[in-house]
Scaffold this motif. Structure first.
Motif, PDB file in Angstrom:
ATOM      1  N   THR A 150     -10.482  13.230   1.622  1.00 42.15           N
ATOM      2  CA  THR A 150      -9.349  13.149   0.920  1.00 42.15           C
ATOM      3  C   THR A 150      -9.074  14.104   0.009  1.00 42.15           C
ATOM      4  O   THR A 150      -9.697  14.512  -0.862  1.00 42.15           O
ATOM      5  CB  THR A 150      -9.262  11.618   0.125  1.00 42.15           C
ATOM      6  N   GLY A 151      -7.812  14.641   0.089  1.00 49.72           N
ATOM      7  CA  GLY A 151      -7.475  15.667  -0.837  1.00 49.72           C
ATOM      8  C   GLY A 151      -7.116  15.271  -2.420  1.00 49.72           C
ATOM      9  O   GLY A 151      -7.044  14.075  -2.608  1.00 49.72           O
ATOM     10  N   TRP A 152      -7.077  16.323  -3.261  1.00 46.56           N
ATOM     11  CA  TRP A 152      -6.723  16.056  -4.513  1.00 46.56           C
ATOM     12  C   TRP A 152      -5.319  15.366  -4.611  1.00 46.56           C
ATOM     13  O   TRP A 152      -4.414  15.706  -3.959  1.00 46.56           O
ATOM     14  CB  TRP A 152      -6.699  17.297  -5.420  1.00 46.56           C
TER      15      TRP A 152
END
Length: 253
Positions: A94-96
């Motif tokens: 999961t990205g920021w």
């Protein structure tokens, strides 16, 4: 005949006499142009530099063909059919969380919703006449109406008929008779649910009972005076109301 002396000056004179004449002639020799016919270059194979004795026995010269692809290139063909999709790759982490976007414009008002249907059920009735026990049970019938929403309380039968299933609250108030017992039941259909009771006394008092009941559609709630085996009575007169019966819906199904 001259005799050379072995002095440095003498050796220098001899060396000068020996070296100067060739140096004077050299420029003339190198500057004379060569007027012979130019050499003729011939095409040779890679292995021609080897003499007959140096070539390996049975050696065949390699012939390489070079094709100019720019001359043979044709027109561009039609686009081929789309291939079968490959397998999905491994899910990444999961990205920021990105920055919060700007606030959008206010939307249009939606259509009106369906009207909310509210259920109500309530009654409050009273009785001005006293009642004495007889051979059989008696239903308390009332003659005064305070509240009777949608006429769910039947004044002729003395019973409340459930038209909205749910939980109901009921309350009974009676006035006892001097030296007589007071004995009533709160009934749900033909089942006794609660009692209103007072022992014989030389003083008359107000007696009450309250309860909540879950009712199904068509259930009846009413009051029943006990029969003559036990002499009992409830008091009232034509001036004031001493007997009341109340009920209302708390929560519909």
């Amino acid at each position: 005949m001259h005799t050379l002396t072995h002095t440095p000056q003498g050796w220098g004179a001899v060396m000068f006499g020996v070296l100067v004449p060739p140096l004077l002639i050299l420029p003339f020799v190198t500057s004379v142009p060569h007027h012979s016919s130019p050499p003729t270059e011939t095409c040779r194979r890679c292995c021609d530099s080897l003499g007959p004795a140096e070539r390996p026995p049975g050696h065949t010269p390699e012939i390489r063909t070079i094709i100019n692809m720019t001359i043979l290139k044709g027109d561009k063909g039609d686009r081929g059919d789309k291939g079968t999709p490959g397998k999905s790759g491994q899910e990444g982490s999961t990205g920021w969380r990105g920055p919060e976007g700007p606030k959008g414009a206010k939307g249009n008002a939606g259509p009106p919703g369906d009207p909310c249907k509210t259920h109500h059920a309530a009654f409050s009735v009273g009785r001005r006449k006293a009642l004495h026990s007889e051979e059989n049970y008696q239903v308390l019938v009332f003659d005064t109406v305070f509240v009777n929403l949608d006429k769910h309380f039947d004044m002729f039968s003395g019973k409340f008929r459930c038209h909205v299933p749910g939980v109901y609250f009921f309350n009974v108030n009676v006035h006892t008779w001097n030296f007589k017992e007071t004995y009533l039941h709160v009934m749900q259909n033909e089942q006794e649910r609660a009692i209103v009771y007072a022992q014989p006394s030389d003083r008359s008092i107000m007696q009450s009972q309250s309860l909540m009941l879950p009712l199904d559609l068509g259930d009846d709630v009413w009051l029943r005076l006990y029969k003559h085996e036990r002499e009992n009575a409830i008091y009232s007169d034509d001036v004031d109301i001493y007997i009341t019966f109340n009920g209302y819906l708390i929560k519909p199904e």
